[in-house]
Design a protein around this motif. Structure first.
Motif, PDB file in Angstrom:
ATOM      1  N   ALA A  54       0.816  -1.217   0.000  1.00  0.00           N
ATOM      2  CA  ALA A  54       0.000   0.000   0.000  1.00  0.00           C
ATOM      3  C   ALA A  54       0.855   1.276   0.000  1.00  0.00           C
ATOM      4  O   ALA A  54       0.327   2.370  -0.202  1.00  0.00           O
ATOM      5  CB  ALA A  54      -0.917   0.008   1.219  1.00  0.00           C
ATOM      6  N   SER A  55       2.135   1.153   0.226  1.00  0.00           N
ATOM      7  CA  SER A  55       3.002   2.338   0.201  1.00  0.00           C
ATOM      8  C   SER A  55       2.964   2.965  -1.179  1.00  0.00           C
ATOM      9  O   SER A  55       2.976   2.258  -2.202  1.00  0.00           O
ATOM     10  CB  SER A  55       4.438   1.963   0.575  1.00  0.00           C
ATOM     11  OG  SER A  55       4.525   1.652   1.938  1.00  0.00           O
ATOM     12  N   ASN A  56       2.889   4.276  -1.237  1.00  0.00           N
ATOM     13  CA  ASN A  56       2.756   4.936  -2.539  1.00  0.00           C
ATOM     14  C   ASN A  56       3.656   6.151  -2.703  1.00  0.00           C
ATOM     15  O   ASN A  56       3.532   6.909  -3.668  1.00  0.00           O
ATOM     16  CB  ASN A  56       1.288   5.340  -2.783  1.00  0.00           C
ATOM     17  CG  ASN A  56       0.736   6.230  -1.683  1.00  0.00           C
ATOM     18  OD1 ASN A  56       1.450   6.728  -0.833  1.00  0.00           O
ATOM     19  ND2 ASN A  56      -0.580   6.433  -1.708  1.00  0.00           N
ATOM     20  N   TYR A  57       4.559   6.342  -1.762  1.00  0.00           N
ATOM     21  CA  TYR A  57       5.445   7.505  -1.851  1.00  0.00           C
ATOM     22  C   TYR A  57       6.832   7.080  -1.382  1.00  0.00           C
ATOM     23  O   TYR A  57       6.981   6.503  -0.300  1.00  0.00           O
ATOM     24  CB  TYR A  57       4.910   8.652  -0.988  1.00  0.00           C
ATOM     25  CG  TYR A  57       5.801   9.857  -0.951  1.00  0.00           C
ATOM     26  CD1 TYR A  57       6.371  10.285   0.236  1.00  0.00           C
ATOM     27  CD2 TYR A  57       6.066  10.588  -2.111  1.00  0.00           C
ATOM     28  CE1 TYR A  57       7.188  11.402   0.278  1.00  0.00           C
ATOM     29  CE2 TYR A  57       6.885  11.700  -2.080  1.00  0.00           C
ATOM     30  CZ  TYR A  57       7.447  12.099  -0.886  1.00  0.00           C
ATOM     31  OH  TYR A  57       8.257  13.196  -0.858  1.00  0.00           O
ATOM     32  N   PHE A  58       7.856   7.370  -2.228  1.00  0.00           N
ATOM     33  CA  PHE A  58       9.194   6.845  -1.972  1.00  0.00           C
ATOM     34  C   PHE A  58      10.220   7.975  -2.162  1.00  0.00           C
ATOM     35  O   PHE A  58      10.686   8.223  -3.271  1.00  0.00           O
ATOM     36  CB  PHE A  58       9.485   5.682  -2.927  1.00  0.00           C
ATOM     37  CG  PHE A  58       8.429   4.624  -2.875  1.00  0.00           C
ATOM     38  CD1 PHE A  58       7.358   4.646  -3.764  1.00  0.00           C
ATOM     39  CD2 PHE A  58       8.477   3.610  -1.925  1.00  0.00           C
ATOM     40  CE1 PHE A  58       6.362   3.689  -3.712  1.00  0.00           C
ATOM     41  CE2 PHE A  58       7.485   2.645  -1.866  1.00  0.00           C
ATOM     42  CZ  PHE A  58       6.418   2.678  -2.755  1.00  0.00           C
TER      43      PHE A  58
ATOM     44  N   ILE B 188       9.583   9.664  -5.690  1.00  0.00           N
ATOM     45  CA  ILE B 188       8.782   9.057  -6.747  1.00  0.00           C
ATOM     46  C   ILE B 188       7.493   8.547  -6.140  1.00  0.00           C
ATOM     47  O   ILE B 188       7.457   8.099  -4.991  1.00  0.00           O
ATOM     48  CB  ILE B 188       9.572   7.938  -7.477  1.00  0.00           C
ATOM     49  CG1 ILE B 188       8.851   7.517  -8.765  1.00  0.00           C
ATOM     50  CG2 ILE B 188       9.820   6.743  -6.560  1.00  0.00           C
ATOM     51  CD1 ILE B 188       9.719   6.671  -9.688  1.00  0.00           C
ATOM     52  N   ARG B 189       6.439   8.647  -6.914  1.00  0.00           N
ATOM     53  CA  ARG B 189       5.133   8.182  -6.466  1.00  0.00           C
ATOM     54  C   ARG B 189       4.771   6.907  -7.189  1.00  0.00           C
ATOM     55  O   ARG B 189       5.317   6.619  -8.250  1.00  0.00           O
ATOM     56  CB  ARG B 189       4.104   9.287  -6.695  1.00  0.00           C
ATOM     57  CG  ARG B 189       4.428  10.486  -5.836  1.00  0.00           C
ATOM     58  CD  ARG B 189       3.968  11.773  -6.387  1.00  0.00           C
ATOM     59  NE  ARG B 189       4.546  12.888  -5.625  1.00  0.00           N
ATOM     60  CZ  ARG B 189       4.190  14.145  -5.789  1.00  0.00           C
ATOM     61  NH1 ARG B 189       3.267  14.463  -6.666  1.00  0.00           N
ATOM     62  NH2 ARG B 189       4.762  15.077  -5.063  1.00  0.00           N
TER      63      ARG B 189
ATOM     64  N   ALA C  81      13.159   5.931   1.872  1.00  0.00           N
ATOM     65  CA  ALA C  81      12.030   5.872   2.787  1.00  0.00           C
ATOM     66  C   ALA C  81      10.777   5.507   2.006  1.00  0.00           C
ATOM     67  O   ALA C  81      10.737   5.608   0.772  1.00  0.00           O
ATOM     68  CB  ALA C  81      11.838   7.199   3.526  1.00  0.00           C
ATOM     69  N   ALA C  82       9.773   5.086   2.738  1.00  0.00           N
ATOM     70  CA  ALA C  82       8.485   4.742   2.129  1.00  0.00           C
ATOM     71  C   ALA C  82       7.367   5.173   3.054  1.00  0.00           C
ATOM     72  O   ALA C  82       7.517   5.179   4.284  1.00  0.00           O
ATOM     73  CB  ALA C  82       8.400   3.245   1.860  1.00  0.00           C
ATOM     74  N   SER C  83       6.245   5.545   2.454  1.00  0.00           N
ATOM     75  CA  SER C  83       5.062   5.853   3.258  1.00  0.00           C
ATOM     76  C   SER C  83       3.838   5.757   2.372  1.00  0.00           C
ATOM     77  O   SER C  83       3.932   5.573   1.158  1.00  0.00           O
ATOM     78  CB  SER C  83       5.155   7.249   3.879  1.00  0.00           C
ATOM     79  OG  SER C  83       4.908   8.237   2.912  1.00  0.00           O
TER      80      SER C  83
ATOM     81  N   LEU D 272       7.107   8.445   7.768  1.00  0.00           N
ATOM     82  CA  LEU D 272       8.026   7.736   6.886  1.00  0.00           C
ATOM     83  C   LEU D 272       8.707   6.578   7.612  1.00  0.00           C
ATOM     84  O   LEU D 272       9.074   6.701   8.781  1.00  0.00           O
ATOM     85  CB  LEU D 272       9.099   8.690   6.375  1.00  0.00           C
ATOM     86  CG  LEU D 272       8.628   9.814   5.455  1.00  0.00           C
ATOM     87  CD1 LEU D 272       9.726  10.855   5.298  1.00  0.00           C
ATOM     88  CD2 LEU D 272       8.217   9.268   4.103  1.00  0.00           C
ATOM     89  N   THR D 273       8.888   5.475   6.874  1.00  0.00           N
ATOM     90  CA  THR D 273       9.732   4.384   7.342  1.00  0.00           C
ATOM     91  C   THR D 273      11.024   4.463   6.547  1.00  0.00           C
ATOM     92  O   THR D 273      10.997   4.399   5.316  1.00  0.00           O
ATOM     93  CB  THR D 273       9.066   3.018   7.128  1.00  0.00           C
ATOM     94  OG1 THR D 273       7.836   2.976   7.851  1.00  0.00           O
ATOM     95  CG2 THR D 273       9.982   1.899   7.635  1.00  0.00           C
ATOM     96  N   PHE D 274      12.138   4.592   7.242  1.00  0.00           N
ATOM     97  CA  PHE D 274      13.428   4.791   6.587  1.00  0.00           C
ATOM     98  C   PHE D 274      14.212   3.488   6.469  1.00  0.00           C
ATOM     99  O   PHE D 274      14.098   2.587   7.308  1.00  0.00           O
ATOM    100  CB  PHE D 274      14.273   5.777   7.395  1.00  0.00           C
ATOM    101  CG  PHE D 274      13.859   7.210   7.252  1.00  0.00           C
ATOM    102  CD1 PHE D 274      12.841   7.725   8.025  1.00  0.00           C
ATOM    103  CD2 PHE D 274      14.481   8.036   6.333  1.00  0.00           C
ATOM    104  CE1 PHE D 274      12.440   9.052   7.894  1.00  0.00           C
ATOM    105  CE2 PHE D 274      14.105   9.360   6.196  1.00  0.00           C
ATOM    106  CZ  PHE D 274      13.082   9.864   6.977  1.00  0.00           C
ATOM    107  N   GLY D 275      15.025   3.415   5.419  1.00  0.00           N
ATOM    108  CA  GLY D 275      16.054   2.391   5.359  1.00  0.00           C
ATOM    109  C   GLY D 275      17.190   2.757   6.307  1.00  0.00           C
ATOM    110  O   GLY D 275      17.201   3.847   6.885  1.00  0.00           O
ATOM    111  N   LYS D 276      18.149   1.859   6.466  1.00  0.00           N
ATOM    112  CA  LYS D 276      19.223   2.066   7.435  1.00  0.00           C
ATOM    113  C   LYS D 276      20.300   3.017   6.953  1.00  0.00           C
ATOM    114  O   LYS D 276      21.174   3.410   7.738  1.00  0.00           O
ATOM    115  CB  LYS D 276      19.853   0.725   7.824  1.00  0.00           C
ATOM    116  CG  LYS D 276      18.916  -0.157   8.644  1.00  0.00           C
ATOM    117  CD  LYS D 276      19.663  -1.337   9.236  1.00  0.00           C
ATOM    118  CE  LYS D 276      18.709  -2.267   9.969  1.00  0.00           C
ATOM    119  NZ  LYS D 276      18.004  -1.612  11.078  1.00  0.00           N
ATOM    120  N   GLY D 277      20.262   3.373   5.687  1.00  0.00           N
ATOM    121  CA  GLY D 277      21.202   4.371   5.185  1.00  0.00           C
ATOM    122  C   GLY D 277      22.382   3.767   4.452  1.00  0.00           C
ATOM    123  O   GLY D 277      22.788   2.619   4.686  1.00  0.00           O
TER     124      GLY D 277
END
Lengths: 115, 115
Positions: free
Chosen positions: A29-33, A50-51, A91-93, A103-108
């Motif tokens: 369901a995430s639609n924004y990156f 990106i959407r 990140a994704a949300s 936002l849920t972030f990656g570890k970098g």
């Protein structure tokens, strides 16, 4: 909840070469990156996003691709320069009728541009 | 994009004291604000979603009685770290979401050091 994996954790490239950072997400369901660049002690700086209705987006030397089926997205930086050295986060949300999600972030990824 | 400020930018306190951090949206009425925490050399982690006029929503593992959030107006959210301990030392960043998707605008962050 959403889980975002990011690879590699460190990436060293020669100045002028390209750099690619990859992320996967778990929530369909995430639609924004978005992608952020963060310098030490500073807030994250949005460099590109990106959407989910788009497969690719480019802004000068930076591009992002999204594969919704595989649930992964990538950041591409071409003609790297020393000032590109920083930590990059994906990140994704999602935004639903109920409103915005955090936002849920990656570890970098610590990107190092070798002169 | 929206302009977000935070105060203070840095705070050092003794263990056991409480610290209040303010997040202000300077040019946008934000019904929702987000609070993130970033430990050294780690990623940003969403702590809670602050909703104007109602209770905040906390992420799993975040103690709501320790991290008190108040969002009394459309331009101000506060995070109070109660009975702070050294393990609470971190970079705390707020953001607001805008646009039809979930673009987020970050504050400059608050560096908390608990002695």
């Amino acid at each position: 909840g959403e889980n975002v994996e990011q690879h590699p954790s460190t990436l060293s490239v020669q100045e002028g070469d390209s750099a690619v950072i990859k992320c996967t997400y778990s929530d369909s369901a995430s639609n924004y990156f978005p992608w952020y660049k963060q310098e030490l002690g500073k807030r994250p700086q949005l460099i590109i996003d990106i959407r989910s209705n788009v497969g690719e987006k480019k802004d000068q030397r930076i591009a992002v691709t999204l594969n919704k089926t595989a649930k992964h997205f990538s950041l591409h930086i071409t003609e790297t320069q020393p000032e590109d050295s920083a930590v990059y986060f994906c990140a994704a949300s999602k935004r639903t009728g109920g409103g915005a999600d955090g936002l849920t972030f990656g570890k970098g990824t610590h990107l190092i541009i070798q002169p | 994009g929206a302009v977000v400020s935070q105060h203070p930018s840095r705070v050092i306190c003794k263990s056991g004291t409480s610290v209040k951090i303010e997040c202000r949206s300077l040019d946008f009425q934000a019904t929702t604000m987000f609070w993130y925490r970033q430990f050294p050399k780690q990623s940003l982690m969403l702590m809670a979603t602050s909703n104007e006029g109602s209770k905040a929503t906390y992420e799993q593992g975040v103690e709501k009685d320790k991290f008190l959030i108040n969002h009394a107006s459309l331009t101000l959210s506060t995070l109070t770290v109660t009975s702070a301990h050294p393990e609470d030392s971190s970079f705390y960043i707020c953001s607001i979401a805008g646009g039809s998707y979930n673009e987020q605008f970050f504050g400059p962050g608050t560096r908390l050091t608990v002695l």
